[in-house]
Design an enzyme around this catalytic site. Structure first.
Site, PDB file in Angstrom:
ATOM      1  N   ASP A 137       0.838  -1.196   0.000  1.00  0.00           N
ATOM      2  CA  ASP A 137       0.000   0.000   0.000  1.00  0.00           C
ATOM      3  C   ASP A 137       0.873   1.247   0.000  1.00  0.00           C
ATOM      4  O   ASP A 137       1.720   1.417   0.877  1.00  0.00           O
ATOM      5  CB  ASP A 137      -0.917  -0.003   1.233  1.00  0.00           C
ATOM      6  CG  ASP A 137      -2.106   0.941   1.051  1.00  0.00           C
ATOM      7  OD1 ASP A 137      -2.426   1.290  -0.101  1.00  0.00           O
ATOM      8  OD2 ASP A 137      -2.712   1.316   2.071  1.00  0.00           O
ATOM      9  N   TYR A 139       1.134   5.670  -0.509  1.00  0.00           N
ATOM     10  CA  TYR A 139       0.609   6.824   0.245  1.00  0.00           C
ATOM     11  C   TYR A 139       0.660   8.036  -0.670  1.00  0.00           C
ATOM     12  O   TYR A 139       1.190   9.076  -0.317  1.00  0.00           O
ATOM     13  CB  TYR A 139       1.497   7.006   1.484  1.00  0.00           C
ATOM     14  CG  TYR A 139       0.931   7.854   2.610  1.00  0.00           C
ATOM     15  CD1 TYR A 139      -0.294   7.566   3.183  1.00  0.00           C
ATOM     16  CD2 TYR A 139       1.665   8.936   3.118  1.00  0.00           C
ATOM     17  CE1 TYR A 139      -0.794   8.323   4.233  1.00  0.00           C
ATOM     18  CE2 TYR A 139       1.176   9.697   4.170  1.00  0.00           C
ATOM     19  CZ  TYR A 139      -0.055   9.388   4.722  1.00  0.00           C
ATOM     20  OH  TYR A 139      -0.546  10.142   5.771  1.00  0.00           O
ATOM     21  N   HIS A 144      -4.361  13.995   1.405  1.00  0.00           N
ATOM     22  CA  HIS A 144      -4.617  13.158   2.585  1.00  0.00           C
ATOM     23  C   HIS A 144      -3.429  13.254   3.544  1.00  0.00           C
ATOM     24  O   HIS A 144      -3.597  13.452   4.750  1.00  0.00           O
ATOM     25  CB  HIS A 144      -4.845  11.712   2.146  1.00  0.00           C
ATOM     26  CG  HIS A 144      -4.908  10.719   3.264  1.00  0.00           C
ATOM     27  ND1 HIS A 144      -6.023  10.570   4.061  1.00  0.00           N
ATOM     28  CD2 HIS A 144      -3.992   9.827   3.719  1.00  0.00           C
ATOM     29  CE1 HIS A 144      -5.801   9.609   4.957  1.00  0.00           C
ATOM     30  NE2 HIS A 144      -4.576   9.142   4.776  1.00  0.00           N
ATOM     31  N   ARG A 153       1.077  17.291  13.321  1.00  0.00           N
ATOM     32  CA  ARG A 153       2.247  18.171  13.220  1.00  0.00           C
ATOM     33  C   ARG A 153       1.837  19.441  12.473  1.00  0.00           C
ATOM     34  O   ARG A 153       2.193  19.626  11.310  1.00  0.00           O
ATOM     35  CB  ARG A 153       3.365  17.468  12.427  1.00  0.00           C
ATOM     36  CG  ARG A 153       3.921  16.201  13.048  1.00  0.00           C
ATOM     37  CD  ARG A 153       4.957  15.543  12.123  1.00  0.00           C
ATOM     38  NE  ARG A 153       4.422  15.271  10.806  1.00  0.00           N
ATOM     39  CZ  ARG A 153       3.755  14.153  10.466  1.00  0.00           C
ATOM     40  NH1 ARG A 153       3.590  13.205  11.360  1.00  0.00           N
ATOM     41  NH2 ARG A 153       3.280  14.005   9.254  1.00  0.00           N
ATOM     42  N   GLU A 210      -9.302   4.029  -1.864  1.00  0.00           N
ATOM     43  CA  GLU A 210      -8.072   3.897  -2.638  1.00  0.00           C
ATOM     44  C   GLU A 210      -8.384   3.216  -3.964  1.00  0.00           C
ATOM     45  O   GLU A 210      -9.444   2.620  -4.137  1.00  0.00           O
ATOM     46  CB  GLU A 210      -7.030   3.045  -1.879  1.00  0.00           C
ATOM     47  CG  GLU A 210      -6.725   3.563  -0.485  1.00  0.00           C
ATOM     48  CD  GLU A 210      -5.451   2.974   0.113  1.00  0.00           C
ATOM     49  OE1 GLU A 210      -4.649   2.385  -0.645  1.00  0.00           O
ATOM     50  OE2 GLU A 210      -5.283   3.095   1.332  1.00  0.00           O
ATOM     51  N   ASP A 242      -9.098   0.268   2.173  1.00  0.00           N
ATOM     52  CA  ASP A 242      -8.081  -0.128   3.147  1.00  0.00           C
ATOM     53  C   ASP A 242      -8.634   0.191   4.545  1.00  0.00           C
ATOM     54  O   ASP A 242      -8.274   1.207   5.148  1.00  0.00           O
ATOM     55  CB  ASP A 242      -6.782   0.653   2.852  1.00  0.00           C
ATOM     56  CG  ASP A 242      -5.675   0.320   3.828  1.00  0.00           C
ATOM     57  OD1 ASP A 242      -5.706  -0.776   4.408  1.00  0.00           O
ATOM     58  OD2 ASP A 242      -4.771   1.173   3.998  1.00  0.00           O
ATOM     59  N   GLN A 249      -3.804   2.040  15.230  1.00  0.00           N
ATOM     60  CA  GLN A 249      -2.722   2.586  14.407  1.00  0.00           C
ATOM     61  C   GLN A 249      -1.907   3.633  15.172  1.00  0.00           C
ATOM     62  O   GLN A 249      -0.675   3.633  15.134  1.00  0.00           O
ATOM     63  CB  GLN A 249      -3.314   3.199  13.134  1.00  0.00           C
ATOM     64  CG  GLN A 249      -2.299   3.702  12.106  1.00  0.00           C
ATOM     65  CD  GLN A 249      -2.981   4.252  10.852  1.00  0.00           C
ATOM     66  OE1 GLN A 249      -4.211   4.226  10.725  1.00  0.00           O
ATOM     67  NE2 GLN A 249      -2.185   4.747   9.921  1.00  0.00           N
ATOM     68  N   TYR A 253       2.072   2.511  15.397  1.00  0.00           N
ATOM     69  CA  TYR A 253       2.723   2.762  14.113  1.00  0.00           C
ATOM     70  C   TYR A 253       4.173   3.224  14.184  1.00  0.00           C
ATOM     71  O   TYR A 253       4.906   3.129  13.207  1.00  0.00           O
ATOM     72  CB  TYR A 253       1.884   3.715  13.268  1.00  0.00           C
ATOM     73  CG  TYR A 253       2.134   5.188  13.478  1.00  0.00           C
ATOM     74  CD1 TYR A 253       2.853   5.940  12.548  1.00  0.00           C
ATOM     75  CD2 TYR A 253       1.643   5.839  14.614  1.00  0.00           C
ATOM     76  CE1 TYR A 253       3.073   7.291  12.734  1.00  0.00           C
ATOM     77  CE2 TYR A 253       1.859   7.185  14.796  1.00  0.00           C
ATOM     78  CZ  TYR A 253       2.567   7.906  13.854  1.00  0.00           C
ATOM     79  OH  TYR A 253       2.782   9.246  14.042  1.00  0.00           O
ATOM     80  N   THR A 368      -4.822   6.681   0.329  1.00  0.00           N
ATOM     81  CA  THR A 368      -6.111   7.371   0.388  1.00  0.00           C
ATOM     82  C   THR A 368      -6.116   8.572  -0.539  1.00  0.00           C
ATOM     83  O   THR A 368      -5.256   9.458  -0.427  1.00  0.00           O
ATOM     84  CB  THR A 368      -6.395   7.820   1.831  1.00  0.00           C
ATOM     85  OG1 THR A 368      -6.198   6.707   2.690  1.00  0.00           O
ATOM     86  CG2 THR A 368      -7.812   8.333   1.971  1.00  0.00           C
TER      87      THR A 368
HETATM   88 MN    MN Z   1      -4.085   2.922   3.003  1.00  0.00          MN
END
Ligand code: MN
Length: 433
Positions: A137, A139, A144, A153, A210, A242, A249, A253, A368
């Site tokens: 997957d 990004y 997104h 952040r 996605e 997804d 997460q 992560y 996404t």
């Molecule tokens: Mn994803």
């Protein structure tokens, strides 16, 4: 990858439901899927969607006269082996597309034979189109990435590698399905104020809109795919949800990326729309002014001219209460595949650039695909600002994340002046407790 007679918007099929202008599967599309008659335990077969029907390629090869090379190219498909057909390569894919287009077009002499090889899609049970060996997957949805990054952040939402590296992680292939019931995962979470983590049901269950790409041609280990050859290794696209457990997460992560927050389930749409069918909707790959240009190994003439694909993407939601009241699903977002920061060719080339061998049937996810405005946000994480701003639904309900009984449906289509409208179909999943 130029358009040809198979893309002619004036082309009609003798399968009349393919001509209504609204179907995702006009004769210009011709996507592949794997099916059997619902309610039977017959072996799975490869079919092509046409209007509201499936053309059974096993029957079609047996019952209908074909010229060569079509008759030979249909052999792996008649055996139910889509990856066997993928391995034959782009010339074979295009050749069979031309033969199927002619056979299904109005006035075809093959029509009387192929009429007997159709099954209404309403009577077909679908399964995964092929065995998915590996799933990666990416990004590539930069909006997104920025919207999510701002939540955590605000000063530096986009990490410095983003504009240089197609970011990705290795996903889980075994839990990919076609949707249906999706069981709410359990996992370890830790609220910021809590002293210690706890284990229990996910409280921040989300979808991610996605697009998925099926790799069609293998590269040997140690032999990267140059970007000018990457298009020949890409077979086609599907929709990909997804499913994501945001609370799991958030705790797990760092430092290695998503793990159990993603691997419990991913859902794809059942039909693979070939890259050849998508030729009329290709667009130049461009970068916003001031952004760095890709490094040379991710830059190629075709990629610059036509690496991107214009495709409208939608998420629809129907809650259990809406279903009980007979209320239709509501559209939560509409975005476009052109929101991707990297092209499929760049993803595939980057993936193989270290010598990693890709195989037919491997699945690549886009990440996404959100736009920059709220109506284009392709996850609830974005739409609800991580659960702080509930979304108002028709009927008075609110949502931050998915509740049991919620059905999320992804849809996609391509439409452009001078080309037919084609679609990817849809993928739907309902959360169960
Ligand atoms: Mn994803």
């Amino acid at each position: 990858m130029l358009t040809d007679a198979t893309h002619d918007p004036a082309l009609k099929s003798w399968v009349t439901s393919a001509n209504d202008g609204a179907t995702d599967f006009p004769v210009q599309n011709l996507p592949y899927g794997r099916f059997r008659r619902a309610g039977t335990d017959e072996p799975w077969r490869i079919g092509v969607a046409i209007g509201d029907q499936v053309l059974d390629l096993k029957l079609a090869r047996e019952q209908c006269p074909w010229g060569e090379p079509a008759h030979a190219l249909l052999a792996p498909l008649a055996d139910g082996d889509l990856t066997g057909f993928m391995q034959l390569g782009r010339e074979a894919w295009r050749s069979l597309r031309a033969a199927l287009s002619a056979a299904l077009a109005e006035g075809s002499e093959q029509a009387p034979f192929l009429e007997l090889c159709l099954l209404p899609q309403a009577q077909a049970e679908m399964t995964l189109p092929c065995r998915i060996g590996d799933y990666t997957d990416f990004y590539t949805g930069i909006h997104h990435a920025v919207t999510i990054g701002k939540l955590f952040r605000p000063d530096a939402p986009l990490l410095p590698n983003y504009q240089w590296v197609p970011i990705g992680y290795h996903g889980r292939a075994s839990s990919i399905g076609l949707g249906g019931p999706i069981k709410r995962p359990n996992g370890q979470t830790k609220a910021p104020a809590a002293e210690a983590p706890s284990f229990g049901p996910c409280r921040k269950l989300d979808y991610e809109l996605e697009v998925g790409a099926f790799v069609g041609r293998a590269n040997a280990q140690g032999e990267p795919v140059p970007i000018d050859e990457a298009e020949d290794a890409l077979f086609g696209l599907c929709l990909l949800n997804d499913w994501s457990a945001r609370d799991i997460q958030a705790w797990e992560y760092q430092p290695l990326g998503p793990f159990l927050s993603k691997s419990f389930a991913s859902s794809i749409s059942p039909w693979i729309v070939t890259m050849d069918a998508l030729a009329p909707y290709r667009r130049p790959f461009t970068r916003p002014a001031g952004d760095p240009q890709p490094l040379p190994y991710l830059d190629g003439a075709f990629n610059r001219e036509a690496g991107a694909i214009e495709m409208t993407l939608e998420v629809w939601l129907q809650t259990a209460a809406m279903r009980a009241a007979g209320a239709p699903a509501v559209r939560l977002s509409q975005s476009n595949l052109t929101d991707a920061y990297w092209t499929w060719a760049q993803m595939l080339t980057h993936h193989s650039s270290n010598g990693c061998n890709l195989q037919p049937g491997d699945l690549l996810g886009s990440g996404t695909l959100s736009g920059a405005r709220p109506g284009t946000y392709a996850s609830l994480m974005e739409l609800s600002s991580n659960g702080t701003q509930p979304l108002a639904l028709p009927g008075g309900e609110q949502r931050t994340f998915l509740q049991d009984g919620d059905t999320a449906t992804l849809r996609a289509h391509c439409q452009h002046p001078g080309a037919a409208r084609i679609g990817l179909g849809e993928v739907s999943g309902t959360i169960i407790g």
